[in-house]
Structure formats: structure tokens, C-alpha cells
Design a protein around this motif. Structure first.
Motif, mmCIF file in Angstrom:
data_model
loop_
_atom_site.group_PDB
_atom_site.id
_atom_site.type_symbol
_atom_site.label_atom_id
_atom_site.label_comp_id
_atom_site.label_asym_id
_atom_site.label_seq_id
_atom_site.Cartn_x
_atom_site.Cartn_y
_atom_site.Cartn_z
ATOM 1 N N TYR A 130 -1.197 5.021 -8.076
ATOM 2 C CA TYR A 130 -1.342 3.568 -8.049
ATOM 3 C C TYR A 130 -1.112 3.047 -6.631
ATOM 4 O O TYR A 130 -1.845 2.229 -6.125
ATOM 5 C CB TYR A 130 -0.297 3.000 -9.003
ATOM 6 N N ARG A 131 -0.053 3.573 -6.029
ATOM 7 C CA ARG A 131 0.317 3.114 -4.698
ATOM 8 C C ARG A 131 -0.770 3.438 -3.662
ATOM 9 O O ARG A 131 -1.054 2.643 -2.778
ATOM 10 C CB ARG A 131 1.623 3.794 -4.298
ATOM 11 N N LEU A 132 -1.354 4.630 -3.821
ATOM 12 C CA LEU A 132 -2.386 5.055 -2.862
ATOM 13 C C LEU A 132 -3.601 4.140 -2.905
ATOM 14 O O LEU A 132 -4.354 4.052 -1.942
ATOM 15 C CB LEU A 132 -2.807 6.501 -3.142
ATOM 16 N N LEU A 133 -3.791 3.466 -4.033
ATOM 17 C CA LEU A 133 -4.939 2.564 -4.138
ATOM 18 C C LEU A 133 -4.833 1.399 -3.157
ATOM 19 O O LEU A 133 -5.829 0.746 -2.856
ATOM 20 C CB LEU A 133 -5.052 2.019 -5.570
ATOM 21 N N SER A 134 -3.619 1.130 -2.683
ATOM 22 C CA SER A 134 -3.473 0.025 -1.734
ATOM 23 C C SER A 134 -3.538 0.501 -0.281
ATOM 24 O O SER A 134 -3.329 -0.263 0.638
ATOM 25 C CB SER A 134 -2.148 -0.705 -1.978
ATOM 26 N N THR A 135 -3.812 1.793 -0.074
ATOM 27 C CA THR A 135 -3.919 2.335 1.288
ATOM 28 C C THR A 135 -5.395 2.597 1.629
ATOM 29 O O THR A 135 -6.242 2.580 0.739
ATOM 30 C CB THR A 135 -3.131 3.663 1.426
ATOM 31 N N PRO A 136 -5.695 2.909 2.881
ATOM 32 C CA PRO A 136 -7.099 3.177 3.229
ATOM 33 C C PRO A 136 -7.647 4.466 2.606
ATOM 34 O O PRO A 136 -8.850 4.695 2.629
ATOM 35 C CB PRO A 136 -7.074 3.312 4.762
ATOM 36 N N LEU A 137 -6.772 5.289 2.075
ATOM 37 C CA LEU A 137 -7.240 6.515 1.424
ATOM 38 C C LEU A 137 -8.076 6.133 0.203
ATOM 39 O O LEU A 137 -7.578 5.456 -0.699
ATOM 40 C CB LEU A 137 -6.035 7.347 0.970
ATOM 41 N N THR A 138 -9.336 6.541 0.221
ATOM 42 C CA THR A 138 -10.174 6.177 -0.930
ATOM 43 C C THR A 138 -9.952 7.183 -2.058
ATOM 44 O O THR A 138 -9.477 8.296 -1.830
ATOM 45 C CB THR A 138 -11.671 6.166 -0.559
ATOM 46 N N TYR A 179 -3.206 6.139 7.237
ATOM 47 C CA TYR A 179 -3.623 4.992 8.040
ATOM 48 C C TYR A 179 -4.194 5.435 9.391
ATOM 49 O O TYR A 179 -4.413 4.620 10.271
ATOM 50 C CB TYR A 179 -2.439 4.036 8.240
ATOM 51 N N CYS A 215 -6.741 -3.398 3.807
ATOM 52 C CA CYS A 215 -5.678 -2.508 3.309
ATOM 53 C C CYS A 215 -4.821 -1.909 4.429
ATOM 54 O O CYS A 215 -3.675 -1.534 4.181
ATOM 55 C CB CYS A 215 -6.224 -1.435 2.356
ATOM 56 N N ASN A 267 -3.282 -6.599 -3.931
ATOM 57 C CA ASN A 267 -3.383 -5.303 -3.230
ATOM 58 C C ASN A 267 -4.618 -4.511 -3.624
ATOM 59 O O ASN A 267 -4.739 -3.346 -3.265
ATOM 60 C CB ASN A 267 -2.142 -4.474 -3.530
ATOM 61 N N ARG A 274 -11.797 -4.876 0.407
ATOM 62 C CA ARG A 274 -10.566 -4.091 0.378
ATOM 63 C C ARG A 274 -10.342 -3.290 1.671
ATOM 64 O O ARG A 274 -9.247 -3.315 2.246
ATOM 65 C CB ARG A 274 -10.645 -3.147 -0.824
ATOM 66 N N ILE A 303 -5.366 -3.116 -6.281
ATOM 67 C CA ILE A 303 -5.082 -1.939 -7.109
ATOM 68 C C ILE A 303 -5.779 -2.100 -8.454
ATOM 69 O O ILE A 303 -6.310 -1.151 -9.014
ATOM 70 C CB ILE A 303 -3.557 -1.756 -7.277
ATOM 71 N N ALA A 328 7.532 5.553 -6.453
ATOM 72 C CA ALA A 328 6.181 5.966 -6.051
ATOM 73 C C ALA A 328 6.187 6.761 -4.746
ATOM 74 O O ALA A 328 5.464 6.463 -3.791
ATOM 75 C CB ALA A 328 5.250 4.770 -5.966
ATOM 76 N N THR A 349 2.511 7.312 -7.692
ATOM 77 C CA THR A 349 1.960 7.398 -6.337
ATOM 78 C C THR A 349 0.449 7.148 -6.318
ATOM 79 O O THR A 349 -0.082 6.637 -5.348
ATOM 80 C CB THR A 349 2.266 8.781 -5.723
#
Lengths: 244, 381
Positions: free
Chosen positions: B219-227, A104, A75, A50, A71, A52, A86, B217
């Protein structure tokens, strides 16, 4: 769809070698269960795929894009429900889902329709405006899953998603995973609960950061002459302890 | 790299983060309570508690005394007084012109300008002979810091007593900044305002930033398009809005509860309070790299705030601090904020007189911003 080649991760703090040359191949449209004891490297592998965390060495490919370099290109097709809930405990169920959806770039209409769908599927309709702080553990887990699914990802990771969940809800989750798989999604589930593995299409057994076995549940049971995956796991673990 | 990152950023995503953070702040009753009650409590404690003797107060002394001679008698009382003043460690005496000294006091470079008149010795002689003669010493003083003011007067009076004995000398006092002679509370409040803004914005920002990490959260945000940079800017916007509220709350308490006079522009003061609050938000962003949980953040904030309290000029003027420590005060934004707040509120200073301090605060803010941008990563190690 997901491939790792000689993936190594060494955490600087404590100098822990979490992954030691992991080679994985997860196919499109399957439910892949990543099974191993606590600390075996499952979550590290998921976090690396992912993007991360950064790998120490080795290669990760998702849809032929290299991670973490590409990435940004992948993503938006990945959904991730981490081991912890989380989610934002000071936000309502609806606000949490909306927040992740907006990351997104989804339109208001899309968010609205997806929100309604997820609340219904995850049985959270009457909790839409409840602060997550006030939800039970199982409900928080469902909200976390909703946040991972809101953007219709093609690949979904559930990292110990069924931990602390009652058997009925766990069964419900697996039904839902199968529904998603049948809709074309690829599902990766990590767990240390062995009976869960039987529900997956394929199983990868990880120990000390290395994939030690892989196959369908039936293939593995046949190979080791056992009735359950748990027996295989115990057998392999005993071998390790003897060697150790 | 930075420009490309900013170009690819989404305003909608940034504002989405800001909106969410604001919602969380208002729902966290502990944080909100802190926002309202803490300024009052902390300001009361510090406003009342601050007192003490100061040293090395910079003063200008002009000795015009021509001395007095009559037969075997020869007096040079002006020089004697200067010698005693020079020897007093409470003062840092510079020989200069009285009028130039007044201008320096108005600019904040010196705390007092003292004039010993031409006929000083003669007047003392006449007085000793019971001739009708008044002895006057002229003092132009900055009355905006009661500790400094008290030290200057104490030093002058002791010097008169030591060099001349029990002679009745009148001290003609003029207060700088439109004859401003404030009460102790009035003079303490601007510095306390700066400190409270510093401490509370730093602590609360740090806690909010750390919470994202603790709850998983981030950590989780790192897997989303939000930089991470988008998330950072979103946070900065939300926390600055919160810090503006904090600044407004502190200022309102100062004006409506403590009735502190504001000689300069209220708008300018509020503007600088916001800049200073932003400085603390960015410092919190920087410090959040070093705290893993709320407890560490709570411990870290006083660790920074308390030394600042001691060396920023809040408790004692910077000039009274040991020479080794003085350079440290010049790298603390609080030092400049206190000077600006006191300047605007008590001395009526405008932009031209606070520009230097303001530029330093903005400069430090930009440094924190750059560090923050370069230390956030989209992938953790």
C-alpha cells in the motif's frame, strides 16, 4: 497546495460510503490536523490524496496537479507514513531507509547523508544495523517516519503516526513536525487523539466522511466556548448521536 | 500502454526491489528451511507412495498369424488373442504394423507394440502335440513407467491364459529407449520433481507476494514513484532466482540421493526446469490477486496443487483417467512438465520431441505474464 472538491469514496466491498463530499484546502507550510473518530474517513482521505486508492467522484489537486491522473508528477514531493508501520521487518533500519530512498532515484551520496541525518534526528543511530523485527513499536514507528522523509518531501502525511507512542516520544515527534514545517514543508497529521490537535496550526474535524468544522485551535475553542478541542469533539459527537 | 510503462521503468528501481526481496527470503528461516527440507520430504513420500493399476494403455498389435489347419482341426489363435486383448480395459488396442508401432513407442505415442508371428497357431498346435516347438510373442515396450509396463504384461499374460489355457508361450521383450527398464523409484522421480517444483515454487512465491500486502508495505509503495509494474518485474526476477535454486536443489537430490539416470541432456533439463519454475512464479503472481493473507495463500496452494497431482499423469497415466476429466489435464502445465521431464530423463529425448510440450508451457507462462501485467494497478479500487 492540497485541495479536494466534493470528494466521494464508496468502497465496493461492503458498500461503505467512507467519504461523502469532502472539501478540503490545506495551505503550503502549515501543520494541518485531520481529526475524527475511528472510521470517520481520515485515512481514506489521506490514501486518496496519495493516489493509493481511486476516488468514486470528486476532484483532488496537489500543487495544481490532478490526482490520480498526474500521480507521477507529485509522488516524489510527497512523503507518507501510514497508520501501520509498513516497513520490511526482515530488513535492517538502514536497509529499509535505503530501499525507500532508491525508489526516488536518490544517489548513493545523497542517501548516505540523508540516512545519517535521519538516524540522528530520529535517535536511531545505534539501531542502524538492527533488523526491524527486533525493534520496539516506537522504534518501528520512527523507522516508518524516516522512510517517509528520506527524499525531502514538500508534503508529508502522518497517518495516526503517534498512535501507541509514549507521551515523551509523541512530544518529540510534534517538535520534529514543527521543525519540518519551519523548513517549508506542509504537514498533514491525522489523529483521533484530540489533545494532539491543539498542536496543529489548523484543524479539520471530520465525521461520517464530511468536514464538519475547520479553523485554528483558538478559533474553534472561541466559537464553541470550550477549553479544549476534545470538548468540541464530544459536543459535536453528542449532537450526532442524538440525531442518529 | 505496456510498452510506455516499460519504457518509463527504471532498471535501478526494479533491481532495488529484487535485491530487497532476496534479502528477505534468505532471512526468513522458515522459507529457507522449506527450500531445503521440503523437496526431500515430499519427494520421498510421493516417490514411494505412487502405485496402482492403470487403464486404456495405448498399444499397437500386429497379428501376422496365418492360422493352422490339419484335417478337421482349424486354429486361429492369433485372432483369439487379439480379441481377448481388445476386450481388456487395461489396454487401448490399435491394429497396426509392429515396426511402425516401435517408432510410435519411441515417440511416446504408444506404450507398447506387440507382434503375433506367422506361425503362432501352428506353434501352439505343435506344442499341444508334444512336438518340439517354441511359441514366441514379440513385445516392444516403454519400460519408463512401471505401472503401465506392469499393466501391459498382466493383460498379455491373462489374454494368453484365457485364449489358450496353460500353454507355454515365451514373451520376447525389448525395452524402448536404449533398452531402458527402470526401477519403480527411477520412473517416479521425474514426475515427482515436476510436482515438487510446481508446489513449492507456487506456495513460497504466493507467501512472499502476500506478505508485502499483509505488512502494509505494498500500500505504502503505491505512494512512491515505484510503479506496480516495476515492483512486479522486481518480484519476478527475485522469485525466479529463488526458483532456480529450488530447481537446482531438486535436481541435485534426484541425481545424488536417488541416483536417477538422465539419458538426455542435463543442461536442457535444467533450462526447462527454470522455465517451468518461472511459470509457477507467474501463476503465483496471478493467484496473489485472490489471497488477502498468508493463511489464504497456504490454503490456496494445495487447492491447486492436489487436483493437479491427480490429473496431470503423475499418479496414473492421463489415458487411464475418465474421458470427462482427460481434457482438463491438457490445460495444466504440470502435465506437460511431467512429459518433458520423463522424456529427457528416462527416454533421452531431445528438443525435437519435447518441443510441443515446451511451447505449451512457454505459452501458458506468457499468458500468466500478460495477465499479471494487466492486473497490477498503481491505484487500488
Amino acid at each position: 497546495m492540497i485541495e479536494t472538491q466534493n470528494l466521494v469514496k464508496i468502497y465496493k466491498e461492503g458498500k461503505v460510503r467512507a467519504l461523502d463530499g469532502l472539501n478540503l484546502q490545506i495551505k503550503k507550510g502549515e501543520i494541518y490536523a485531520f481529526i475524527g473518530a475511528n472510521g470517520s474517513g481520515k485515512s481514506t482521505a489521506i490514501n486518496l490524496i496519495n493516489s493509493i486508492i481511486k476516488p468514486t467522484s470528486g476532484k483532488i489537486l496537489v500543487n495544481n496537479y490532478e490526482i490520480p491522473k498526474d500521480r507521477n508528477k507529485v509522488c516524489s514531493i510527497i512523503g507518507m507514513a501510514p497508520q501501520e508501520y509498513a516497513i520490511y521487518l526482515d530488513l535492517t533500519v538502514k536497509e529499509n531507509i535505503q530501499f525507500f530512498a532508491k525508489n526516488y532515484g536518490m544517489s548513493k551520496d545523497m542517501i548516505k547523508s540523508k540516512l545519517d541525518e535521519l538516524l540522528k534526528v530520529l535517535r536511531l543511530e545505534d539501531k542502524e544495523n538492527t533488523l526491524c523485527r527486533n525493534l520496539s513499536g516506537g522504534m518501528k514507528r520512527r523507522v516508518s517516519i524516516a522512510c517517509a522523509l528520506v527524499h525531502n518531501p514538500k508534503i508529508i502525511f502522518f497517518d495516526e503516526a503517534t498512535v501507541g507512542v509514549d507521551p515523551i516520544l509523541r512530544e518529540y515527534f510534534w517538535d520534529y513536525f514543527r521543525t519540518l514545517r519551519n523548513q517549508g514543508s506542509t504537514i498533514v497529521v491525522t489523529s483521533h487523539v484530540m489533545d494532539e490537535a491543539e498542536k496543529a496550526d489548523r484543524i479539520g474535524l471530520i465525521r461520517n466522511g464530511i468536514l464538519i468544522e475547520e479553523g485554528t485551535p483558538n478559533e474553534l475553542k472561541e466559537k464553541y466556548g470550550t477549553k479544549t478541542i476534545e470538548e468540541i469533539f464530544i459536543k459535536l459527537s453528542k449532537e450526532v448521536y442524538v440525531v442518529d | 500502454m505496456l510498452l510506455t510503462d516499460l519504457k518509463n521503468s527504471s532498471i535501478a528501481r526494479i533491481l532495488n526491489v529484487s535485491k530487497r526481496v532476496l534479502k528477505q527470503i534468505t532471512r526468513d528461516h522458515r522459507t529457507f528451511g522449506m527450500l531445503l527440507i521440503m523437496p526431500m520430504v515430499v519427494m520421498f513420500i510421493f516417490g514411494v507412495a505412487l502405485s496402482g493399476e492403470v487403464k486404456n494403455v495405448p498399444v499397437v498389435v500386429q497379428n501376422l498369424d496365418e492360422g493352422f489347419s490339419m484335417g478337421p482341426i482349424s486354429l486361429d489363435k492369433g485372432s483369439e488373442l487379439v480379441t481377448v486383448l481388445n476386450a481388456d480395459d487395461r489396454l487401448d488396442v490399435t491394429d497396426g504394423e509392429y515396426q511402425a508401432g516401435i517408432n510410435s513407442v519411441e515417440r511416446g505415442d504408444y506404450k507398447a507394440s506387440i507382434l503375433i508371428p506367422i506361425t503362432f497357431s501352428e506353434a501352439i498346435f505343435n506344442s499341444s502335440q508334444n512336438l518340439n516347438s517354441s511359441i514366441v510373442l514379440y513385445v516392444y515396450i516403454d519400460g519408463t513407467k512401471s505401472q503401465t509396463e506392469a499393466s501391459v504384461f498382466a493383460a498379455i499374460q491373462e489374454a494368453i491364459k484365457d485364449s489358450m489355457g496353460a500353454v507355454g508361450i515365451e514373451i520376447d521383450v525389448t525395452y524402448a529407449f536404449n533398452n531402458a527398464d527402470y526401477s519403480g523409484l527411477d520412473t517416479a522421480i521425474p514426475a515427482v520433481m515436476a510436482y515438487v517444483l510446481n508446489f513449492l515454487v507456487l506456495l513460497i512465491s504466493l507467501l512472499i507476494l502476500i506478505r508485502e500486502r499483509v505488512e502494509g508495505t505494498q500500500y505504502r509503495l503505491l505512494s512512491t514513484p515505484l510503479t506496480s509494474k516495476e515492483r512486479l518485474v522486481g518480484y519476478i526476477i527475485a522469485l525466479t532466482i529463488f526458483a532456480m535454486l529450488e530447481a537446482g536443489s531438486i535436481l541435485s537430490i534426484s541425481i545424488f540421493v536417488f541416483h536417477v539416470p538422465i539419458q538426455g541432456s542435463l543442461g536442457l533439463l535444467l533450462f526447462i526446469m527454470i522455465i517451468y519454475a518461472l511459470n509457477n512464479v507467474l501463476f503465483a503472481v496471478f493467484m496473489s490477486n485472490f489471497a488477502q493473507n498468508e493463511l489464504q495463500a497456504v490454503q490456496m496452494a494445495p487447492l491447486i496443487a492436489l487436483p493437479s497431482l491427480a490429473i496431470s499423469g503423475l499418479m496414473v497415466p492421463v489415458s487411464s483417467l475418465p474421458a470427462v476429466i482427460q481434457p482438463l489435464s491438457s490445460i495444466i502445465p504440470l502435465t506437460y512438465a511431467i512429459r518433458i521431464f520423463e522424456g529427457i530423463m528416462l527416454k533421452g529425448w531431445g528438443v525435437e520431441l519435447i518441443l510441443y510440450d515446451l511451447i505449451i508451457i512457454i505459452g501458458i507462462t506468457l499468458i500468466f505474464l500478460i495477465i499479471a501485467f494487466f492486473t497490477v494497478k498503481d491505484t487500488e479500487e
